[in-house]
Design a protein around this motif. Structure first.
Motif, PDB file in Angstrom:
ATOM      1  N   PHE A 159       0.839  -1.211   0.000  1.00 15.31           N
ATOM      2  CA  PHE A 159       0.000   0.000   0.000  1.00 15.31           C
ATOM      3  C   PHE A 159       0.871   1.257   0.000  1.00 15.31           C
ATOM      4  O   PHE A 159       0.441   2.313  -0.424  1.00 15.31           O
ATOM      5  CB  PHE A 159      -0.928   0.005   1.221  1.00 15.31           C
ATOM      6  N   ARG A 160       2.064   1.121   0.483  1.00 15.83           N
ATOM      7  CA  ARG A 160       2.962   2.274   0.566  1.00 15.83           C
ATOM      8  C   ARG A 160       3.387   2.725  -0.835  1.00 15.83           C
ATOM      9  O   ARG A 160       3.392   3.922  -1.144  1.00 15.83           O
ATOM     10  CB  ARG A 160       4.202   1.900   1.392  1.00 15.83           C
ATOM     11  N   VAL A 161       3.737   1.753  -1.664  1.00 13.22           N
ATOM     12  CA  VAL A 161       4.252   2.081  -2.992  1.00 13.22           C
ATOM     13  C   VAL A 161       3.206   2.817  -3.848  1.00 13.22           C
ATOM     14  O   VAL A 161       3.524   3.862  -4.434  1.00 13.22           O
ATOM     15  CB  VAL A 161       4.793   0.808  -3.696  1.00 13.22           C
ATOM     16  N   PRO A 162       1.945   2.344  -3.921  1.00 14.19           N
ATOM     17  CA  PRO A 162       1.001   3.077  -4.772  1.00 14.19           C
ATOM     18  C   PRO A 162       0.748   4.520  -4.325  1.00 14.19           C
ATOM     19  O   PRO A 162       0.666   5.410  -5.158  1.00 14.19           O
ATOM     20  CB  PRO A 162      -0.288   2.241  -4.697  1.00 14.19           C
ATOM     21  N   ILE A 163       0.682   4.727  -3.026  1.00 14.30           N
ATOM     22  CA  ILE A 163       0.412   6.105  -2.573  1.00 14.30           C
ATOM     23  C   ILE A 163       1.617   7.012  -2.856  1.00 14.30           C
ATOM     24  O   ILE A 163       1.465   8.199  -3.173  1.00 14.30           O
ATOM     25  CB  ILE A 163      -0.024   6.133  -1.081  1.00 14.30           C
ATOM     26  N   ILE A 164       2.812   6.458  -2.765  1.00 17.05           N
ATOM     27  CA  ILE A 164       4.018   7.245  -3.089  1.00 17.05           C
ATOM     28  C   ILE A 164       4.029   7.581  -4.585  1.00 17.05           C
ATOM     29  O   ILE A 164       4.269   8.723  -4.980  1.00 17.05           O
ATOM     30  CB  ILE A 164       5.299   6.468  -2.681  1.00 17.05           C
ATOM     31  N   LEU A 165       3.750   6.538  -5.388  1.00  6.70           N
ATOM     32  CA  LEU A 165       3.806   6.747  -6.837  1.00  6.70           C
ATOM     33  C   LEU A 165       2.734   7.745  -7.305  1.00  6.70           C
ATOM     34  O   LEU A 165       2.977   8.533  -8.223  1.00  6.70           O
ATOM     35  CB  LEU A 165       3.639   5.410  -7.578  1.00  6.70           C
ATOM     36  N   LYS A 166       1.563   7.704  -6.670  1.00  8.68           N
ATOM     37  CA  LYS A 166       0.470   8.577  -7.134  1.00  8.68           C
ATOM     38  C   LYS A 166       0.530   9.962  -6.500  1.00  8.68           C
ATOM     39  O   LYS A 166       0.602  10.973  -7.209  1.00  8.68           O
ATOM     40  CB  LYS A 166      -0.875   7.902  -6.791  1.00  8.68           C
ATOM     41  N   ASP A 167       0.535   9.993  -5.164  1.00  8.87           N
ATOM     42  CA  ASP A 167       0.380  11.285  -4.493  1.00  8.87           C
ATOM     43  C   ASP A 167       1.692  12.044  -4.329  1.00  8.87           C
ATOM     44  O   ASP A 167       1.678  13.258  -4.141  1.00  8.87           O
ATOM     45  CB  ASP A 167      -0.287  11.080  -3.125  1.00  8.87           C
ATOM     46  N   ILE A 168       2.805  11.356  -4.373  1.00  4.10           N
ATOM     47  CA  ILE A 168       4.088  12.064  -4.247  1.00  4.10           C
ATOM     48  C   ILE A 168       4.742  12.238  -5.628  1.00  4.10           C
ATOM     49  O   ILE A 168       5.167  13.314  -5.988  1.00  4.10           O
ATOM     50  CB  ILE A 168       5.032  11.333  -3.265  1.00  4.10           C
ATOM     51  N   GLU A 169       4.765  11.125  -6.393  1.00  2.55           N
ATOM     52  CA  GLU A 169       5.438  11.187  -7.697  1.00  2.55           C
ATOM     53  C   GLU A 169       4.495  11.641  -8.811  1.00  2.55           C
ATOM     54  O   GLU A 169       4.956  12.047  -9.879  1.00  2.55           O
ATOM     55  CB  GLU A 169       6.018   9.812  -8.043  1.00  2.55           C
ATOM     56  N   GLY A 170       3.198  11.534  -8.601  1.00  2.00           N
ATOM     57  CA  GLY A 170       2.226  12.033  -9.568  1.00  2.00           C
ATOM     58  C   GLY A 170       2.127  11.206 -10.846  1.00  2.00           C
ATOM     59  O   GLY A 170       1.867  11.743 -11.927  1.00  2.00           O
ATOM     60  N   LEU A 171       2.308   9.920 -10.729  1.00  2.00           N
ATOM     61  CA  LEU A 171       2.226   9.064 -11.924  1.00  2.00           C
ATOM     62  C   LEU A 171       0.771   8.706 -12.238  1.00  2.00           C
ATOM     63  O   LEU A 171      -0.106   8.786 -11.367  1.00  2.00           O
ATOM     64  CB  LEU A 171       3.027   7.774 -11.720  1.00  2.00           C
TER      65      LEU A 171
END
Lengths: 209, 479
Positions: A159-171
Motif C-alpha cells: 500500500f505504501r508504494v502506490p500512494i508514493i507513486l500517485k500522491d508524491i510522484e504524480g504518476l
C-alpha cells in the motif's frame, strides 16, 4: 507503445548526427539510450544525473532512512547500466527505471525484515529507535513532515508504494500498473485503501489544519 | 445516489480525487456529496492529505552521486565473472535441480547399498594393501643373484627357476587368460625335463654365430630382470613380481624372433622334444589390446605389484623396492646369501605347513599345498594388465603342458603317464629330430601327434622385425 517501438532507428539517426554535440543533457531519454547502446557510454552519465534525484526520493519515501538511499540508488543504476544494452523502448525509460527501483526496494525490505527477524541486536536497535522517536522533541514546523514520513512507514509495502507513486510522484494509473507489474484495477483498489489508511494516520494533522 | 458501502465510498472518493470517474459517475457522486455533507468533508480531508503528501520534501541532492556510482561501476567491471555459468536469476532453479539430483543420487545409493558396500570394502582392502609396508619389513635379498645363462634359458623354455640345488626344488610360474597366474614352489622334475644348456640349444636349432650372440644377449638381459623379481624378506617373507609369471613366455617369443625361419622351425621341434609346456606360433602375434584398467586405484610411481607370502598370510600388494639399497644389502650380507638356499627351502616348507591357516587377503587367491609343493593361483582379473608386446604368440602345449605339481596331484593319470615315460626318446639325445608322427605306446591309451603341435603353425608370413627401440613401460620384465 507501438510508436515507441519505431523510435530506435529514428533515434539512431538522430544520435549519429548529434553525437558530436556536447549538449547531451538536452537530449531525450531515448536518444541518450540509443547513444549508450551504440557505444557512447558518456550518455549514461546524463541519464543518471537526470534521474538520480527522483530515484533517491522514491527510495527515501519507501524507507524514510537517508542512510540506505545512496546504496540502494547505486544498486539500481548498476542494474540499469547492465540492462540498458537490452532496453527495447517498449516502455518509457523512467517507468522502467522506477520499476527497477521499486523491485530493488522490495528486495531490500525483505532482507531487512529477515535481518530484523534473525538479529537480536536489530530488535533492540529498533525498540531503541522507537523509544527515541517517542521522546524526541520535534520542532513545530517539522511535525507535519515527521508525521507524513512515519505514516508512510506504517503502511504495508504493497500500500505504501502506490500512494508514493500517485500522491508524491504524480504518476498515472497506467504507469503505476507497469511499475507495480499488476492490473490498473488492482492499482486503483490498493491506492484507495492506502489513502484510507493514511487518512486515519494523518487525522490529527488534517483535523488541525 | 443511493447509500453505498464504506469500501465503495473509499474507492469512489479516491477516483474522484484523481478525476478518474467518467462524467456520469462524477455527476452522480457530486449529487451524493451535496446530499451528504460529512462525506464532502471527508473529501476535503483527502484533498488536504494529497496536498500534504505532494508537498513532502525529498532527500537532499547528492552532488557526488555520479562519482560514487562511476567508482562502483568500475569496480563492478573489474570484478571476476560470477561463479555461476548462468544468470543470477537462474540460481534458485539451479539450486532446486541440484537438490532433486542429490535426492535421486541418494535414493540410488540406498538402493545399490550392497554393491556400494562391496565396492568400498574392496577399495579399502586395496588401499590397505597399497600401504602395507610392513609385509616386507627389514632387509630384502634378491633370491636369484647367481643364475647362469643355462638356468635363464630353462626359465624361458619351462618357466622354472632353481631354488635349492641340494633339495632339488624349483620355482615354477605360468600365466594365461584361462588359468590366471600360477606360482609354485616344488621339487624339480629333471627326470622328465632334462636340463638344457645354451650351447646345446644353439646346436639343436643350428643357430648361426650372430643368432647365438642374440640369444646370449636376451638371456643376459633377462637374468637381470629375474634378479629384480623375487625377493626373500628378513621377516620370513617371499615376494614374487606379478609379471614374472608371463616373463618366460616373453623371453621365448623374443628368442624366436631373433632367429630365421629354419631355426624357428627347429626351435619348435626342440620345444616339443624337450617337453616344454610351451610352443610358439610362427606368425606375427595378434595386436595386444590392453584392457582398460577399470576402477582400480592408480599405482603410485615406483610401486610394483608383487605376490607376497608370509607364514601367516598371502596377498597381492604394491611394493616399492629400492634396488640399489637391496644390492648394497646383498653385498654386505654375503654370509646370508650363502645360506639363502637352505633358508628359502625351510621357508617354503613352512609356507606349505601353514597353508591352511594362511590368511588370504584377496578372495581371488587360491593356495594349494602338498608334502613337496606349495602353489598359489591368482585369478586373471586381479593383477594389473600389462602389455605383452611379444613378436610371436607363445601358447601352451596340451596335454603335456601340465607342469604344476598340484595339477599332477589332481590328475593321477597324467602323473602316472609322466612317471612311466620319464626318459626322453633316444633320438632327442642323439640330436636327431623326429620325423613324422611320434606316438606314445598304445598301452597307456594315449596317442600324441607331435606334428599337429609342432608343425601346426605354418610359416607363411615373414618373420617380423623386432622393434627394440620402443620401450613403452618401465617394467622389469620387459626385455
Amino acid at each position: 507503445m507501438s510508436e515507441s517501438k519505431n523510435i530506435p532507428q529514428r533515434m539512431v539517426n538522430q544520435a549519429v548526427v548529434s553525437v558530436s554535440d556536447s549538449s547531451l543533457d538536452r537530449k531525450s531519454d531515448d536518444v541518450l539510450i540509443t547513444l549508450f547502446q551504440s557505444g557512447e557510454e558518456e550518455a549514461f552519465r546524463y541519464l543518471v544525473e537526470r534521474y538520480n534525484q527522483r530515484v533517491r526520493n522514491l527510495i527515501y519515501s519507501i524507507f524514510n532512512e537517508s542512510s540506505v538511499v545512496d546504496d540502494i540508488a547505486q544498486e539500481v543504476f548498476i542494474r540499469v547500466y547492465e540492462a540498458l544494452p537490452r532496453f527495447r523502448f517498449e516502455s518509457s525509460f523512467y517507468t522502467w527505471l522506477y520499476r527497477i527501483t521499486v523491485n530493488k526496494s522490495r528486495d531490500e525490505l525483505r532482507k531487512k525484515r529477515a535481518r530484523k527477524f534473525y538479529s537480536l541486536h536489530a530488535m533492540l536497535d529498533a525498540s531503541n529507535a522507537e523509544l527515541q522517536s517517542k521522546i524526541r522533541i520535534v520542532p513545530e514546523d517539522g511535525w507535519a513532515k515527521e508525521l507524513v514520513n512515519k505514516g508512510l512507514q506504517q503502511l504495508p509495502e504493497r500500500f505504501r508504494v502506490p500512494i508514493i507513486l500517485k500522491d508524491i510522484e504524480g504518476l498515472s494509473y497506467e504507469e503505476m500498473a507497469e511499475i507495480m507489474q499488476c492490473e490498473v484495477g488492482t492499482v486503483k483498489s490498493r491506492l484507495s485503501r492506502a489513502r484510507g489508511m493514511m487518512r486515519k494516520i494523518l487525522a490529527p494533522l488534517l483535523e488541525a489544519q | 445516489m443511493k447509500s453505498i458501502s464504506t469500501r465503495e465510498l473509499r474507492k469512489t472518493l479516491s477516483l474522484y480525487l484523481d478525476d478518474a470517474l467518467d462524467k456520469e459517475a462524477k455527476a452522480r457522486f457530486e449529487e451524493y456529496l451535496a446530499a451528504n455533507p460529512e462525506i464532502a468533508r471527508e473529501l476535503e480531508s483527502w484533498k488536504k492529505q494529497q496536498q500534504v503528501l505532494r508537498s513532502k520534501q525529498g532527500i537532499e541532492p547528492n552532488e557526488w552521486f555520479w562519482q560514487k556510482l562511476s567508482t562502483r561501476l568500475e569496480q563492478q567491471q573489474n570484478k571476476p565473472e560470477t561463479v555461476f555459468p548462468f544468470s543470477r536469476k537462474y540460481v534458485p532453479l539451479a539450486a532446486s535441480l541440484t537438490v532433486v539430483l542429490a535426492a535421486f543420487v541418494g535414493v540410488l545409493l540406498i538402493q545399490q547399498r550392497p554393491l556400494l558396500t562391496k565396492y568400498l570394502s574392496e577399495k579399502k582392502e586395496q588401499v590397505q594393501q597399497l600401504y602395507q609396508g610392513n609385509i616386507l619389513q627389514g632387509k630384502l635379498l634378491p633370491l636369484f643373484t647367481n643364475l647362469n645363462k643355462d638356468q635363464v634359458l630353462q626359465f624361458a623354455l619351462f618357466g622354472t627357476l632353481p631354488l635349492d640345488v641340494q633339495a632339488k626344488t624349483e620355482l615354477r610360474v605360468d600365466e594365461s587368460k584361462e588359468n590366471g597366474t600360477r606360482i609354485e614352489f616344488a621339487k624339480n622334475e629333471e627326470q622328465r625335463r632334462p636340463p638344457v644348456t645354451v650351447e646345446q640349444f644353439c646346436k639343436e636349432i643350428s643357430a648361426t654365430p650372430a643368432q647365438h650372440k642374440s640369444v646370449d644377449s636376451i638371456l643376459t638381459s633377462a637374468r637381470d630382470k629375474i634378479q629384480e623379481s623375487v625377493f626373500l624378506g628378513e621377516n620370513k617373507s617371499l615376494a614374487v613380481h606379478a609379471d614374472l609369471a608371463k616373463f618366460n613366455r616373453t623371453m621365448m617369443s623374443r628368442i624366436a624372433a631373433s632367429l630365421e625361419l629354419p631355426q624357428q622351425k627347429k626351435f619348435q621341434r626342440f620345444l616339443a622334444m624337450s617337453r616344454s609346456p610351451y610352443t610358439f606360433v610362427i606368425a606375427p602375434a595378434p595386436a595386444v589390446r590392453v584392457p582398460m584398467p577399470g576402477p582400480r586405484i592408480p599405482r603410485p610411481s615406483g610401486m610394483e605389484q608383487f605376490v607376497v607370502i608370509t607364514p601367516d598370510s598371502c596377498t597381492i600388494a604394491h611394493v616399492r623396492i629400492d634396488l640399489q639399497q637391496i644390492q648394497r644389502n646383498a653385498a654386505l650380507t654375503a654370509e646370508e646369501a650363502r645360506s639363502m638356499d637352505e633358508r628359502t627351502h625351510a621357508l617354503i616348507r613352512e609356507f606349505a605347513a601353514h597353508a591352511n591357516a594362511q590368511k588370504r587377503m584377496n578372495s581371488s587367491l587360491s593356495i594349494f599345498s602338498g608334502s613337496d609343493y606349495y602353489s598359489i593361483k591368482v585369478e586373471s582379473n586381479v593383477l594389473e594388465p600389462t602389455p605383452d608386446a611379444t613378436p610371436f604368440e607363445v601358447i601352451a602345449r596340451a596335454p603335456r603342458a601340465v607342469q604344476f605339481q598340484y595339477e599332477l596331484h589332481q590328475m593321477p593319470d597324467i602323473q602316472k603317464f609322466f612317471n612311466q615315460d620319464s626318459q626322453p626318446p633316444d633320438h632327442f639325445m642323439q640330436n636327431t629330430p623326429p620325423s613324422g608322427v611320434w606316438r606314445k605306446s598304445a598301452a597307456h591309451g594315449r596317442v600324441i601327434d607331435l606334428d599337429s603341435v609342432v608343425n601346426a603353425p605354418r610359416d607363411r608370413n615373414p618373420r617380423p622385425q623386432m622393434d627394440q627401440g620402443k620401450k613403452k613401460y618401465n617394467n622389469p620384465f620387459e626385455l
